[in-house]
Structures are given as structure tokens and as C-alpha cells.
Motif scaffolding. Sequence first.
Motif, PDB file in Angstrom:
ATOM      1  N   GLU A 334       0.857  -1.183   0.000  1.00 58.61           N
ATOM      2  CA  GLU A 334       0.000   0.000   0.000  1.00 58.61           C
ATOM      3  C   GLU A 334       0.890   1.229   0.000  1.00 58.61           C
ATOM      4  O   GLU A 334       1.789   1.338   0.844  1.00 58.61           O
ATOM      5  CB  GLU A 334      -0.886   0.009   1.249  1.00 58.61           C
ATOM      6  CG  GLU A 334      -2.359  -0.190   0.925  1.00 58.61           C
ATOM      7  CD  GLU A 334      -3.178  -0.340   2.183  1.00 58.61           C
ATOM      8  OE1 GLU A 334      -3.225   0.621   2.958  1.00 58.61           O
ATOM      9  OE2 GLU A 334      -3.739  -1.431   2.387  1.00 58.61           O
ATOM     10  N   HIS A 335       0.671   2.138  -0.944  1.00 60.40           N
ATOM     11  CA  HIS A 335       1.474   3.364  -1.058  1.00 60.40           C
ATOM     12  C   HIS A 335       2.970   3.066  -0.984  1.00 60.40           C
ATOM     13  O   HIS A 335       3.706   3.690  -0.203  1.00 60.40           O
ATOM     14  CB  HIS A 335       1.120   4.364   0.062  1.00 60.40           C
ATOM     15  CG  HIS A 335      -0.339   4.579   0.205  1.00 60.40           C
ATOM     16  ND1 HIS A 335      -1.117   5.084  -0.810  1.00 60.40           N
ATOM     17  CD2 HIS A 335      -1.180   4.334   1.231  1.00 60.40           C
ATOM     18  CE1 HIS A 335      -2.373   5.139  -0.408  1.00 60.40           C
ATOM     19  NE2 HIS A 335      -2.444   4.683   0.816  1.00 60.40           N
ATOM     20  N   ASN A 336       3.410   2.098  -1.767  1.00 58.62           N
ATOM     21  CA  ASN A 336       4.837   1.757  -1.793  1.00 58.62           C
ATOM     22  C   ASN A 336       5.400   1.256  -0.464  1.00 58.62           C
ATOM     23  O   ASN A 336       6.605   1.222  -0.279  1.00 58.62           O
ATOM     24  CB  ASN A 336       5.665   2.954  -2.264  1.00 58.62           C
ATOM     25  CG  ASN A 336       6.016   2.764  -3.729  1.00 58.62           C
ATOM     26  OD1 ASN A 336       5.570   1.779  -4.335  1.00 58.62           O
ATOM     27  ND2 ASN A 336       6.806   3.658  -4.269  1.00 58.62           N
ATOM     28  N   LYS A 337       4.545   0.928   0.450  1.00 59.64           N
ATOM     29  CA  LYS A 337       4.986   0.348   1.731  1.00 59.64           C
ATOM     30  C   LYS A 337       4.416  -1.063   1.805  1.00 59.64           C
ATOM     31  O   LYS A 337       3.335  -1.332   1.289  1.00 59.64           O
ATOM     32  CB  LYS A 337       4.439   1.155   2.912  1.00 59.64           C
ATOM     33  CG  LYS A 337       4.866   2.613   2.902  1.00 59.64           C
ATOM     34  CD  LYS A 337       6.242   2.760   3.499  1.00 59.64           C
ATOM     35  CE  LYS A 337       6.608   4.225   3.628  1.00 59.64           C
ATOM     36  NZ  LYS A 337       7.973   4.422   4.038  1.00 59.64           N
ATOM     37  N   LEU A 338       5.153  -1.932   2.467  1.00 61.21           N
ATOM     38  CA  LEU A 338       4.698  -3.322   2.515  1.00 61.21           C
ATOM     39  C   LEU A 338       4.380  -3.768   3.936  1.00 61.21           C
ATOM     40  O   LEU A 338       4.935  -3.244   4.900  1.00 61.21           O
ATOM     41  CB  LEU A 338       5.783  -4.233   1.953  1.00 61.21           C
ATOM     42  CG  LEU A 338       5.978  -4.040   0.456  1.00 61.21           C
ATOM     43  CD1 LEU A 338       7.275  -3.331   0.184  1.00 61.21           C
ATOM     44  CD2 LEU A 338       5.919  -5.366  -0.236  1.00 61.21           C
ATOM     45  N   ARG A 339       3.482  -4.771   3.986  1.00 62.63           N
ATOM     46  CA  ARG A 339       3.088  -5.303   5.297  1.00 62.63           C
ATOM     47  C   ARG A 339       3.782  -6.645   5.545  1.00 62.63           C
ATOM     48  O   ARG A 339       3.740  -7.538   4.701  1.00 62.63           O
ATOM     49  CB  ARG A 339       1.571  -5.479   5.343  1.00 62.63           C
ATOM     50  CG  ARG A 339       1.082  -5.858   6.725  1.00 62.63           C
ATOM     51  CD  ARG A 339      -0.415  -5.791   6.835  1.00 62.63           C
ATOM     52  NE  ARG A 339      -1.033  -6.827   6.021  1.00 62.63           N
ATOM     53  CZ  ARG A 339      -1.973  -6.590   5.123  1.00 62.63           C
ATOM     54  NH1 ARG A 339      -2.407  -5.379   4.910  1.00 62.63           N
ATOM     55  NH2 ARG A 339      -2.489  -7.581   4.436  1.00 62.63           N
ATOM     56  N   PHE A 340       4.410  -6.764   6.700  1.00 65.70           N
ATOM     57  CA  PHE A 340       5.119  -8.005   7.057  1.00 65.70           C
ATOM     58  C   PHE A 340       4.799  -8.376   8.500  1.00 65.70           C
ATOM     59  O   PHE A 340       4.555  -7.499   9.336  1.00 65.70           O
ATOM     60  CB  PHE A 340       6.633  -7.789   6.956  1.00 65.70           C
ATOM     61  CG  PHE A 340       7.205  -8.152   5.622  1.00 65.70           C
ATOM     62  CD1 PHE A 340       7.783  -9.395   5.423  1.00 65.70           C
ATOM     63  CD2 PHE A 340       7.159  -7.251   4.567  1.00 65.70           C
ATOM     64  CE1 PHE A 340       8.313  -9.739   4.193  1.00 65.70           C
ATOM     65  CE2 PHE A 340       7.697  -7.593   3.337  1.00 65.70           C
ATOM     66  CZ  PHE A 340       8.272  -8.832   3.142  1.00 65.70           C
ATOM     67  N   VAL A 341       4.814  -9.676   8.780  1.00 69.00           N
ATOM     68  CA  VAL A 341       4.803 -10.125  10.175  1.00 69.00           C
ATOM     69  C   VAL A 341       6.261 -10.247  10.577  1.00 69.00           C
ATOM     70  O   VAL A 341       6.987 -11.068  10.009  1.00 69.00           O
ATOM     71  CB  VAL A 341       4.094 -11.491  10.328  1.00 69.00           C
ATOM     72  CG1 VAL A 341       4.023 -11.892  11.794  1.00 69.00           C
ATOM     73  CG2 VAL A 341       2.709 -11.472   9.711  1.00 69.00           C
ATOM     74  N   LEU A 342       6.706  -9.405  11.497  1.00 69.28           N
ATOM     75  CA  LEU A 342       8.133  -9.395  11.844  1.00 69.28           C
ATOM     76  C   LEU A 342       8.378  -9.786  13.299  1.00 69.28           C
ATOM     77  O   LEU A 342       7.494  -9.682  14.151  1.00 69.28           O
ATOM     78  CB  LEU A 342       8.723  -8.015  11.558  1.00 69.28           C
ATOM     79  CG  LEU A 342       8.803  -7.637  10.073  1.00 69.28           C
ATOM     80  CD1 LEU A 342       9.533  -6.316   9.901  1.00 69.28           C
ATOM     81  CD2 LEU A 342       9.496  -8.714   9.238  1.00 69.28           C
ATOM     82  N   ASN A 343       9.615 -10.213  13.548  1.00 67.12           N
ATOM     83  CA  ASN A 343       9.971 -10.707  14.879  1.00 67.12           C
ATOM     84  C   ASN A 343      10.244  -9.579  15.858  1.00 67.12           C
ATOM     85  O   ASN A 343      10.799  -8.555  15.494  1.00 67.12           O
ATOM     86  CB  ASN A 343      11.245 -11.549  14.794  1.00 67.12           C
ATOM     87  CG  ASN A 343      11.109 -12.661  13.796  1.00 67.12           C
ATOM     88  OD1 ASN A 343      11.259 -12.458  12.607  1.00 67.12           O
ATOM     89  ND2 ASN A 343      10.795 -13.846  14.277  1.00 67.12           N
TER      90      ASN A 343
END
Length: 369
Positions: A334-343
Amino acid sequence: MNETVNVKITSNENINYPIFIGDNLLSDIEYYLKTYVNADKYFIVTNKTIYKIYKKYLNIKNSKVLVLNDGEKYKNLDTYNKIINSAAKCNINRTDAFIAFGGGVIGDMTGFCASTYMRGIKFVQIPTTLLSQVDSSIGGKVGVNTNMGKNLIGNFYQPKLVLADISTLNTLDLRNLKTGLAEVIKYAFIQNSINNQQNINNLLFNYLQENKKHIYDLDKTTLINVVKNCCCLKRDVVIQDEKEKGLRAILNFGHTFGHVIENLTNYSKYTHGEAIVYGMKFALNLSYNIGLISQDYLNTSLNLINDYNLINKKLPKFKFSNIINTMQIDKKVEHNKLRFVLNNENFMVSIINDIDIDDIKNIYNLMIS
Ligand SMILES: NC(=O)c1ccc[n+]([C@@H]2O[C@H](COP(=O)([O-])OP(=O)(O)OC[C@H]3O[C@@H](n4cnc5c(N)ncnc54)[C@H](O)[C@@H]3O)[C@@H](O)[C@H]2O)c1
Ligand SMILES: [Zn+2]
């Protein structure tokens, strides 16, 4: 030695069913069906590979068996039609039940059929792969693929009973055992985000560090422990968020980049677990890179993953734009940003919505170098 995990979901209708985990449960299959399902007739769906090995257990009173071809490529609407029509020919009706006897492919498809046949009839999961015992048979996600996407058509539909007999893992090939182990390791990294109280004394991560040999030797007690632990963790997520409105997304740890690998190699070169191994390493490196975890935590984590020796193929070299485009299709951009599940440290994760594409590029370059 057998274990029971109860799934009780009260948010919707009242859902309450047991998952039995044990050795040689299949010998008592009729007892479990009579006690926990009590249907008039059973319509068992399995595939050729599994039927050849486990036929002797499927001689159940008042039952019919449908044996399908083996493979993810059959998880589609043609097979859906075949199952539904075959059940109708066998006069399966609302007082009867479907049984999925097999891995995730059979479980997802049979569950989806059960959820729509006569607007929904009873359904039993008998998962026979490690992946299906720790993941796909729990939580009620069912569905089929279409040419346009994996699991594009589906439903949330909970079974009446799950029978996870770990003795079926004796006949599973090593590659499929490893694909299940990748999901097991995934649970270790998210454990403390599921339990409200941080679990220091009873960490799945430590158990996996200490029991690799027992797991690969298919030691029964160890396998029952592992499957039970994972079932409890997934159950605890699902009862808080059955329809994936929030918390359930953490089960996707390692899956954002994992799905990219599967997608860009047409779901043929890597098993799901193999792709997830790269996905977890990617997420860990990214977490370190943006300062969420220490070098120490990163190293200990990567050591566990590497120690299990889950994959011997190199990470493929993709065009970077293809990676980003695939994430876009997966609705993770979204809007050149990404969604991640991070530690985070302490076996916790969080969902981070504003990862920069440049950070993704750096990690990818690091991993293929
Ligand atoms: N519903 C969910 O929440 C969920 C979660 C994860 C994965 N999935 C789905 O699960 C599927 C993958 O499941 P899977 O990894 O179990 O693959 P699978 O069902 O294709 O089984 C893998 C292989 O092992 C064989 N097999 C199964 N049990 C065996 C046994 N005991 N002995 C010998 N051979 C055996 C199968 O015939 C198959 O060839 C995918 O379609 C994926 O989308 C669903
Ligand atoms: Zn997965």
C-alpha cells in the motif's frame, strides 16, 4: 499418552469439538466416530496414495469411500463437482458426515464440499501429514484453487472431530515431513504473541532445539508433544479471531515472502514448507535490519532453522519487480509500503505496515549473495 485439545468458539454459533492426538488412533476410528459424530452414514474422501496404505482402516460400517487422484493440481472445482456428485449418488444426506482422510489437499477440498453440500453437513478431519496435523486441519479454513489463484474459493467451516494419528507419519516421505516441520518452527517464533503471559519455561523453540533427533527418528512421545503444542497454539489464535480479522494474521509469519517464492515458481519447484523456510529467514533478517531484534536473537533463530536442514535448494534469483508485483497481488503493498509479520525478541511477532521497498531489496540481495 494420547492427548486431547478442545476447540471452543463462542463468538459465532457455539462451536465445540475435540482434536485427538495420539498413536494408533486409527484402530479405534469407529469408536471416535460413534462417540463424537454419530452420523448415520460416512462419506470418506481420500486419494490413491493414502488409500493404498491405509485401506484397512476404512472398512467403517455404513460408509462409502471416494478415492481421488493425488496432487494439489486436483484441488479444484472439477474435483469439487466429482465429490459432490459422488456423495449425492451415495444418498448422503443431512444426517450423514463427510470424512477427509489425507493431507491438506484432501482436508481443504472435503471440508469445502461439506460446507456447501446441502448447505452444510457434518465433517471430520483425519489429517495424515505433519502439515495437516499441525496446521490445515485446525481452524476451519477450507477451499479449492482456481486458475486465478490458490484457495480463491473457500469458507470457514469447523469440523466435528479431528483425529491426528501420528503413526501415519511413519509412511510420509522426508520432504513432506520437512514441509510440516517448517510450520512447526513457525509456531515457535510466534508463541508468545499468542499466549498472553510470556512463556519462558515452556518454549516450543527450546523443545525444538533439544529434540531434533527424536523428531527425525519419529519418536512417538516427541511427535505427540509437538503436534499437541502446535494444535494448542493454533487453537488459541483461532478462538480469538476465527475469521482472520486481526490476530490470525500472525500465523502468516514467513508467508509473505514464502508466497512470493511459491507463486513465482508456479507452485512446482518448492513445497510450501520450503518456501516458508526462506520466508522466515527473510522476515528475521528484515527484523534485524530495522532494529527489532539483536544480532544474537537473529543468529540463534537462523541456527535453529538451519539445523533442521529443511531445504537443499538455493533461493532463486527473481527480477525484483516481479517480487514486488507479486506482493501487490497478495494485497501486501500500500502506497509503496509493505506489510510483514516481523519478529520481536522473546518469540513474539508484530504486524508492521510500513516496510520500505528498499529494505526488501537489501534483504533479498543479501539472501541471494
Ligand atoms: N486450511 C488451512 O488452514 C491450510 C493451512 C496450510 C495449508 N493448507 C493447504 O494444505 C495443502 C498442503 O497440504 P499437505 O502438505 O498435507 O499436502 P498434501 O495433502 O498434498 O500431501 C502431501 C503428499 O503426501 C501424501 N500423503 C499424505 N499422507 C500420507 C501418509 N500418511 N503417508 C504417505 N503419503 C502421504 C499425499 O498423497 C501427497 O502426495 C495445500 O493445498 C495448502 O493450501 C491449508
Ligand atoms: Zn503455511
